[in-house]
Scaffold this active site. Structure first.
Site: not given
Length: 261
Positions: A153, A140
């Site tokens: 995350y 990501s």
């Protein structure tokens, strides 16, 4: 990599980019196995394929090591696999680290990192025996750039980044091509799938990349055997800015959160 007639497994195939990856792979003439914990989502993907004869699915919790080992044994006893796309992932509520419950943080790592590692360790020995194989790991933008309210995350996706890039080195002498993907803002159901009810988003979410567009970019990169893919203008821009001026990059990304956390 020539994809026609290849057998590819995709995690997170019950929605979002995983579903679009599946549809794109089927267009390329692949056999596809979708994996997801959400059976209803997998059934919807199957419906959207037009009940395609080259598509099948398995309901599996990738965070469960035994379940993934069982999945691999069941699949490999019947068929070869030429590629695994580790797409499944969840995010966290937009909260400072001190307010993230331990069980929430653990679940994020269980899915994003341990789930990816489970799939790799279960299927890699087989992939190494194939004439040509590929392993795609979705990290990501949050895996290389700190995003306020997404520390857990981001840490899990940074772990995926390092794992994937290290595998790329370890497997250079094999026929397995490793590809690391860094998506920016995506218009998917990841918040819903992550069981997040808050309304915090990035301000540029309205310009987020559509999952079908992202899927085609990824599959094109697979065909070209690119080692690294930055998807979305935000991911590309922030990567360059973070390398040149980290402090400015952090200020830019901080200003895009749509409310104070």
């Amino acid at each position: 990599m020539e994809l026609k007639d290849k057998r590819i497994l995709v995690t997170g195939g019950g929605s979002g980019m995983g579903r679009e990856l599946i549809l794109t792979l089927l267009e390329k003439g692949c056999y596809v196995i979708a994996v997801d914990i959400n059976e209803d989502g997998l059934k919807e993907t199957y419906r959207l394929t037009g009940s395609h004869k080259r598509f099948t699915y398995a309901v599996t919790d990738i965070a469960d090591t035994r379940a993934v080992n069982c999945l691999a044994n069941n699949i490999l006893s019947c068929s070869d696999i030429d590629g695994v796309i580790n797409n499944a992932g969840i995010i966290q509520p937009f909260l400072h680290t001190e307010f993230i419950a331990h069980d929430v943080a653990k679940r994020i790592f269980n899915v994003n990192f341990w789930g990816t590692l489970n799939m790799i360790q279960s299927f890699l020995p087989h992939l190494k025996k194939r004439p040509n194989a590929m392993l795609v790991n979705v990290s990501s933008m949050g895996g290389f750039l700190p995003i306020p309210g997404q520390s857990i995350y981001g840490a899990s996706k940074a772990a995926v980044k390092m794992l994937s890039e290290s595998l790329n080195i370890e497997l250079r002498s094999t026929n397995v091509k490793v590809i690391t993907v860094f998506p920016g803002a995506m218009n998917t159901d990841i918040k819903k799938n992550s069981e997040i009810a808050d309304d915090a988003t990035l301000e540029n979410a309205k310009n987020a990349l559509q999952p079908n567009v992202a899927a085609r970019i990824i599959i094109t990169a697979v065909e070209k055997e690119n080692a690294t893919i930055y998807i979305g203008e935000d991911s590309k821009m922030m990567r360059q800015l973070y390398e040149i001026d980290p402090e400015r990059a952090i200020n830019v990304i901080s200003s895009t959160i749509n409310h104070k956390i």
